[in-house]
Design an enzyme around this catalytic site. Structure first.
Site, PDB file in Angstrom:
ATOM      1  N   ILE A 166     137.921 -17.014 -28.769  1.00  0.00           N
ATOM      2  CA  ILE A 166     138.238 -18.101 -28.048  1.00  0.00           C
ATOM      3  C   ILE A 166     136.850 -19.097 -28.306  1.00  0.00           C
ATOM      4  O   ILE A 166     135.885 -19.054 -27.448  1.00  0.00           O
ATOM      5  CB  ILE A 166     138.660 -18.190 -26.507  1.00  0.00           C
ATOM      6  CG1 ILE A 166     139.508 -17.155 -26.157  1.00  0.00           C
ATOM      7  CG2 ILE A 166     138.901 -19.428 -25.757  1.00  0.00           C
ATOM      8  CD1 ILE A 166     139.946 -16.946 -24.793  1.00  0.00           C
ATOM      9  N   PRO A 167     136.802 -20.004 -28.965  1.00  0.00           N
ATOM     10  CA  PRO A 167     135.685 -20.944 -29.584  1.00  0.00           C
ATOM     11  C   PRO A 167     135.193 -21.940 -28.643  1.00  0.00           C
ATOM     12  O   PRO A 167     135.208 -23.149 -28.846  1.00  0.00           O
ATOM     13  CB  PRO A 167     136.025 -21.266 -30.878  1.00  0.00           C
ATOM     14  CG  PRO A 167     137.670 -21.611 -30.632  1.00  0.00           C
ATOM     15  CD  PRO A 167     138.239 -20.618 -29.817  1.00  0.00           C
ATOM     16  N   CYS A 168     134.713 -21.658 -27.407  1.00  0.00           N
ATOM     17  CA  CYS A 168     134.383 -22.629 -26.257  1.00  0.00           C
ATOM     18  C   CYS A 168     133.101 -23.526 -26.676  1.00  0.00           C
ATOM     19  O   CYS A 168     133.098 -24.438 -26.059  1.00  0.00           O
ATOM     20  CB  CYS A 168     134.164 -21.807 -25.000  1.00  0.00           C
ATOM     21  SG  CYS A 168     133.003 -20.597 -24.891  1.00  0.00           S
ATOM     22  N   HIS A 169     132.640 -22.978 -27.587  1.00  0.00           N
ATOM     23  CA  HIS A 169     131.405 -23.788 -28.168  1.00  0.00           C
ATOM     24  C   HIS A 169     131.739 -25.136 -28.712  1.00  0.00           C
ATOM     25  O   HIS A 169     131.013 -26.035 -29.034  1.00  0.00           O
ATOM     26  CB  HIS A 169     130.637 -23.002 -29.259  1.00  0.00           C
ATOM     27  CG  HIS A 169     131.446 -22.892 -30.402  1.00  0.00           C
ATOM     28  ND1 HIS A 169     132.037 -21.658 -30.634  1.00  0.00           N
ATOM     29  CD2 HIS A 169     131.344 -23.416 -31.808  1.00  0.00           C
ATOM     30  CE1 HIS A 169     132.598 -21.479 -31.813  1.00  0.00           C
ATOM     31  NE2 HIS A 169     132.105 -22.571 -32.566  1.00  0.00           N
TER      32      HIS A 169
END
Length: 211
Positions: free
Chosen positions: A159-162
């Site tokens: 989950i690429p929260c960046h």
């Protein structure tokens, strides 16, 4: 966490849940979601230990099994979709709670689940604002919930929260990504230019067809 009571207490602390013993056997106690009646937590004693069966996504099913020897393919359930947690004291409490919460999210249409799915749709080289993620998750007014969900992100590699920034393109605080400038580094590695802790939204923000 080593007892059935602790596991059931946490499962029942999640919204709209109830306990069930469907087999007329007190060894099997389940926690279900009201309405759908779907079970997300099975508890039973086996080989001297309390066991928990929890639903799991293929994205982190094998990760949990590889990290903890006491997390194994689901006993008496579909091993592709369920894990068994053996409460022998070897798995930290917060990790057990996280696995139970993930199971709950998988059987409910929870905001957290929808937020994570929305974030996965942000492509490399692009960013989205909290408001955009909220809109993608079905409710433009839950930007704060987006921040809370991403801070608890169980699998940053999936989950690429960046790729989520605020309405002005500012990056999040270092605490959310494990250290100073980590978010900036991850974005730069994907080709996104970061200047003074900010991303140019006119250049990198995704375009939503419905906003």
């Amino acid at each position: 966490m080593t007892t059935r009571e602790e596991a059931l207490k946490y499962g029942l602390s999640l919204p709209n849940t109830y306990k069930d013993a469907p087999f007329h056997d007190e060894n099997w106690q389940l926690v279900r979601v009201k309405g759908s009646k779907k079970a997300f937590l099975w508890t039973y004693e086996r080989d001297g230990f309390v066991n928990l069966n929890v639903k799991v996504s293929p994205e982190w099913r094998d990760l949990w099994r590889s990290i903890y020897k006491s997390c194994v393919p689901g006993w008496h359930q579909n091993k592709e979709n369920w894990n068994t947690i053996i409460l022998d004291g070897s798995i930290p409490d917060d990790e057990i709670r996280r696995m139970i919460a993930e199971s709950y999210d998988l059987v409910t249409d929870s905001p957290t689940k929808r937020i994570y799915e929305a974030v996965k749709k942000i492509p490399k080289g692009k960013v989205a604002t909290y408001a955009q993620v909220a809109a993608m998750a079905g409710n433009e007014k839950m930007s704060r919930a987006v921040g809370n969900a991403l801070h608890k992100n169980p699998t940053p590699g999936i989950i690429p929260c960046h790729r989520v920034v605020d309405s002005k393109g500012n990056l999040a605080g270092a605490f959310a990504f494990g250290g100073l400038d980590v978010q900036a580094k991850l974005l730069k590695d994907e080709g996104v230019e970061v200047i003074d802790g900010r991303v140019d939204l006119s250049k990198y923000k995704i375009v939503l067809t419905h906003t």
